[in-house]
Design a protein around this motif. Sequence first.
Motif, PDB file in Angstrom:
ATOM      1  N   ARG A 163       0.830  -1.210   0.000  1.00 42.59           N
ATOM      2  CA  ARG A 163       0.000   0.000   0.000  1.00 42.59           C
ATOM      3  C   ARG A 163       0.864   1.260   0.000  1.00 42.59           C
ATOM      4  N   HIS A 164       2.030   1.206   0.672  1.00 45.10           N
ATOM      5  CA  HIS A 164       2.924   2.364   0.647  1.00 45.10           C
ATOM      6  C   HIS A 164       3.395   2.659  -0.772  1.00 45.10           C
ATOM      7  N   VAL A 165       3.791   1.615  -1.493  1.00 45.44           N
ATOM      8  CA  VAL A 165       4.296   1.850  -2.842  1.00 45.44           C
ATOM      9  C   VAL A 165       3.164   2.288  -3.766  1.00 45.44           C
ATOM     10  N   LEU A 166       1.956   1.744  -3.567  1.00 40.50           N
ATOM     11  CA  LEU A 166       0.837   2.146  -4.420  1.00 40.50           C
ATOM     12  C   LEU A 166       0.375   3.568  -4.111  1.00 40.50           C
ATOM     13  N   GLU A 167       0.530   4.018  -2.878  1.00 46.31           N
ATOM     14  CA  GLU A 167       0.230   5.419  -2.567  1.00 46.31           C
ATOM     15  C   GLU A 167       1.108   6.349  -3.393  1.00 46.31           C
ATOM     16  N   ARG A 168       2.389   6.009  -3.486  1.00 41.09           N
ATOM     17  CA  ARG A 168       3.310   6.852  -4.256  1.00 41.09           C
ATOM     18  C   ARG A 168       3.040   6.727  -5.760  1.00 41.09           C
ATOM     19  N   VAL A 169       2.718   5.527  -6.225  1.00 42.55           N
ATOM     20  CA  VAL A 169       2.392   5.342  -7.638  1.00 42.55           C
ATOM     21  C   VAL A 169       1.116   6.098  -7.988  1.00 42.55           C
ATOM     22  N   ASP A 170       0.120   6.021  -7.112  1.00 45.17           N
ATOM     23  CA  ASP A 170      -1.142   6.729  -7.326  1.00 45.17           C
ATOM     24  C   ASP A 170      -0.906   8.234  -7.419  1.00 45.17           C
ATOM     25  N   GLU A 171      -0.062   8.742  -6.545  1.00 47.80           N
ATOM     26  CA  GLU A 171       0.283  10.169  -6.553  1.00 47.80           C
ATOM     27  C   GLU A 171       0.961  10.554  -7.867  1.00 47.80           C
ATOM     28  N   TYR A 172       1.883   9.713  -8.314  1.00 47.84           N
ATOM     29  CA  TYR A 172       2.595   9.947  -9.576  1.00 47.84           C
ATOM     30  C   TYR A 172       1.613   9.971 -10.754  1.00 47.84           C
ATOM     31  N   ALA A 173       0.696   9.001 -10.780  1.00 47.62           N
ATOM     32  CA  ALA A 173      -0.277   8.928 -11.872  1.00 47.62           C
ATOM     33  C   ALA A 173      -1.224  10.123 -11.848  1.00 47.62           C
ATOM     34  N   ARG A 174      -1.633  10.540 -10.662  1.00 50.52           N
ATOM     35  CA  ARG A 174      -2.559  11.674 -10.543  1.00 50.52           C
ATOM     36  C   ARG A 174      -1.926  12.955 -11.081  1.00 50.52           C
ATOM     37  N   HIS A 175      -0.663  13.165 -10.784  1.00 49.86           N
ATOM     38  CA  HIS A 175       0.022  14.358 -11.278  1.00 49.86           C
ATOM     39  C   HIS A 175       0.135  14.371 -12.794  1.00 49.86           C
ATOM     40  N   ARG A 176       0.021  13.199 -13.404  1.00 46.88           N
ATOM     41  CA  ARG A 176       0.114  13.099 -14.864  1.00 46.88           C
ATOM     42  C   ARG A 176      -1.239  12.899 -15.525  1.00 46.88           C
ATOM     43  N   GLY A 177      -2.285  12.941 -14.731  1.00 49.01           N
ATOM     44  CA  GLY A 177      -3.624  12.809 -15.279  1.00 49.01           C
ATOM     45  C   GLY A 177      -3.898  11.451 -15.885  1.00 49.01           C
ATOM     46  N   ARG A 178      -3.292  10.409 -15.324  1.00 50.83           N
ATOM     47  CA  ARG A 178      -3.448   9.051 -15.853  1.00 50.83           C
ATOM     48  C   ARG A 178      -4.069   8.120 -14.817  1.00 50.83           C
ATOM     49  N   LYS A 179      -4.735   7.093 -15.295  1.00 49.77           N
ATOM     50  CA  LYS A 179      -5.072   5.945 -14.472  1.00 49.77           C
ATOM     51  C   LYS A 179      -3.906   4.967 -14.540  1.00 49.77           C
ATOM     52  N   VAL A 180      -3.858   4.031 -13.597  1.00 49.11           N
ATOM     53  CA  VAL A 180      -2.743   3.088 -13.585  1.00 49.11           C
ATOM     54  C   VAL A 180      -3.246   1.670 -13.336  1.00 49.11           C
ATOM     55  N   LEU A 181      -2.893   0.782 -14.244  1.00 52.32           N
ATOM     56  CA  LEU A 181      -3.131  -0.648 -14.073  1.00 52.32           C
ATOM     57  C   LEU A 181      -2.004  -1.221 -13.227  1.00 52.32           C
ATOM     58  N   VAL A 182      -2.341  -2.020 -12.237  1.00 53.13           N
ATOM     59  CA  VAL A 182      -1.327  -2.637 -11.381  1.00 53.13           C
ATOM     60  C   VAL A 182      -1.291  -4.131 -11.667  1.00 53.13           C
ATOM     61  N   VAL A 183      -0.122  -4.607 -12.079  1.00 56.44           N
ATOM     62  CA  VAL A 183       0.095  -6.028 -12.343  1.00 56.44           C
ATOM     63  C   VAL A 183       1.179  -6.495 -11.381  1.00 56.44           C
ATOM     64  N   ALA A 184       0.811  -7.361 -10.441  1.00 55.66           N
ATOM     65  CA  ALA A 184       1.742  -7.824  -9.414  1.00 55.66           C
ATOM     66  C   ALA A 184       2.095  -9.286  -9.635  1.00 55.66           C
ATOM     67  N   ASP A 185       3.288  -9.653  -9.190  1.00 55.53           N
ATOM     68  CA  ASP A 185       3.699 -11.050  -9.253  1.00 55.53           C
ATOM     69  C   ASP A 185       2.828 -11.868  -8.303  1.00 55.53           C
ATOM     70  N   VAL A 186       2.617 -13.120  -8.655  1.00 55.78           N
ATOM     71  CA  VAL A 186       1.770 -13.982  -7.831  1.00 55.78           C
ATOM     72  C   VAL A 186       2.387 -14.152  -6.442  1.00 55.78           C
TER      73      VAL A 186
END
Length: 277
Positions: A163-186
Amino acid sequence: MRTAGAAGSRDSCRARGLSTANPQGINAPCYGYCTAACLNQLVLVAFVDESYPNLKDKYFVSAVVVDMVALFDLNQGFRDVVSYANNAFGVDPAAELHGHEIMQQRKHWRPMAGKVRGAVKVYKKCLSAIADSGAKIFLEGVDVTRLHQRYSRPDDPHEIALRHVLERVDEYARHRGRKVLVVADVVPGQANHAAILELFSKRGTPGYRSSMLTQVIHPVRFDDSSLHFGLQAADLAVYLYRRMNCVTETSPAAEKSVREMWGTLLPALHHARLWVP
């Protein structure tokens, strides 16, 4: 140079040999988006992986964030690395690029047994491919020992780091006006992790920097790393970060190699933190 606008994006994709009608042709999932140009304009992809020496010490999660152009360049760069390893060392052309396996010359990388310098060279080539692609790296770690010392019933370290890393990714995507698909390893318990993250989108993540993860497309998807060079890139980044934080190198040469590898990755680094509760 990346050109803004749908037409420019389509031209950029074509210039790289990417079909704008079938993003799956470059080892990238479409996930319901009809064209590569559409995906490049509207959506980022975050590939997520984890690394830990043991669950009682520290836990790390990485995210490699790309748009479609960067993903294509990353895929091509990794194909070139595997081709180099095949020609130079006889490594299986189907080999996956994983940090531990390369550095320990295991599994597909067994033909390089004893060739430590060769392994470091391959690793550096991978890191250069990540940096050259335009991908952005996000790294989060949790000091598990301190976590249990501070909290009597702490959350799962994987959930915290994710969740910490996704908070930062979400912030990065928001600043760029993008949605973000998250694909994680099993991972074990992945369905539960996905459900918890989706709940955060309704209630917000815990902590003083609470986030609704508004840019993340739910549910988070879990997939096998063999299908995505992006997941292998995340593995390479998080393995190196874990090694820097958890391993005391046994020789000056090994320490120098790790520093040099980190320096190779630095141009792509957007965020790195080890959380000590």
